[in-house]
Design an enzyme around this catalytic site. Sequence first.
Site, PDB file in Angstrom:
ATOM      1  N   SER A 134      -2.616   2.535   2.065  1.00  0.00           N
ATOM      2  CA  SER A 134      -2.285   3.795   2.722  1.00  0.00           C
ATOM      3  C   SER A 134      -1.683   3.533   4.109  1.00  0.00           C
ATOM      4  O   SER A 134      -0.641   2.891   4.206  1.00  0.00           O
ATOM      5  CB  SER A 134      -3.527   4.685   2.783  1.00  0.00           C
ATOM      6  OG  SER A 134      -3.193   6.006   3.106  1.00  0.00           O
ATOM      7  N   ASP A 229      -0.670  11.170  -6.396  1.00  0.00           N
ATOM      8  CA  ASP A 229      -0.766  10.822  -4.981  1.00  0.00           C
ATOM      9  C   ASP A 229       0.460  11.377  -4.277  1.00  0.00           C
ATOM     10  O   ASP A 229       1.593  11.123  -4.709  1.00  0.00           O
ATOM     11  CB  ASP A 229      -0.818   9.296  -4.837  1.00  0.00           C
ATOM     12  CG  ASP A 229      -0.970   8.821  -3.405  1.00  0.00           C
ATOM     13  OD1 ASP A 229      -0.942   9.646  -2.468  1.00  0.00           O
ATOM     14  OD2 ASP A 229      -1.105   7.593  -3.218  1.00  0.00           O
ATOM     15  N   HIS A 259      -4.854   8.710  -5.056  1.00  0.00           N
ATOM     16  CA  HIS A 259      -4.905   7.950  -3.810  1.00  0.00           C
ATOM     17  C   HIS A 259      -6.357   7.526  -3.552  1.00  0.00           C
ATOM     18  O   HIS A 259      -7.270   8.332  -3.661  1.00  0.00           O
ATOM     19  CB  HIS A 259      -4.409   8.823  -2.660  1.00  0.00           C
ATOM     20  CG  HIS A 259      -4.194   8.094  -1.382  1.00  0.00           C
ATOM     21  ND1 HIS A 259      -2.982   7.535  -1.055  1.00  0.00           N
ATOM     22  CD2 HIS A 259      -5.025   7.837  -0.339  1.00  0.00           C
ATOM     23  CE1 HIS A 259      -3.078   6.965   0.138  1.00  0.00           C
ATOM     24  NE2 HIS A 259      -4.306   7.135   0.588  1.00  0.00           N
TER      25      HIS A 259
END
Length: 288
Positions: A134, A229, A259
């Site tokens: 991320s 995501d 995610h």
Amino acid sequence: MSELPVAEGRALYRAMQPAAPQIAVGSVADRIIPGPGGDLPIRIYTPKGKGPFPVCVHFHGGGWVIGDLDTHDAQCRDLCNLAHCIVMAVDYRLAPEHRYPAAAEDCFAATVWTAKNAASINADPSRIAVAGDSAGGNLAAVVSQMARDRKGPRIALQVLVYPVTEAGFDTPSYRDNAEGYLLTRDSMHWFWDHYCPNAADRAHPYAAPARAKDLTNLPPALILTAEFDPLRDEGEAYGARLVQAGSKVECVRYDGLIHGFFSMSHLLDAGRPGMEKAASALKHAFGG
């Protein structure tokens, strides 16, 4: 998350982390190294065996605002064992107390320190990779660009797990996955507003690596994305541009997942293939 004060967001994120099994590695050591903003904490995971070992410099996720060494402890232990490499986790400065480019500069400084001080941690300075999930994937991509631009260490591989590469919020995956899949579009606005509120700064590739006009001469990349995501499309688009620029890239989308699956790979069977793919790619890049 997007409706909480920062302190409460950080506490919520820590509370969200499920209890992780004890994953034994050879050793774990906390250490302080010099950083651009002062003392920079790191955590060094060393596998069992005799070194010097290759080393993966790891940047945790959390939108540059939340997350820390403890929230990603299981992930680092898994990578250490599966890739049989040192994992050096970086506790970079968080926003909004320290806005862009503080996190990126900390992560680059830690990577440079690793190359210059490899012997002190039983590492091989010729075999260095960077990895993150991320916002950590964003930082791994940015450090790879910084290393090229500033003649920094040679990076054998950049592992970008559902990375943040853009600040546009306008891809089909942002539209289709805006709500209901853990990470939301509103939360991404919250993260960006805390980390890099200035629109002009968001145009810089050290904030949004996809904004770089030149993506040549960058390290090979492994990019992992998840079907549900918001960040899916920008990660895959970044991989396609790296290929166009001449980099060797493997981009893998994990259908049916959201995610955060990589951080939960020690608990979710569906998350294991991503962790194993990352470890396999690291071993290959290190020559093992």
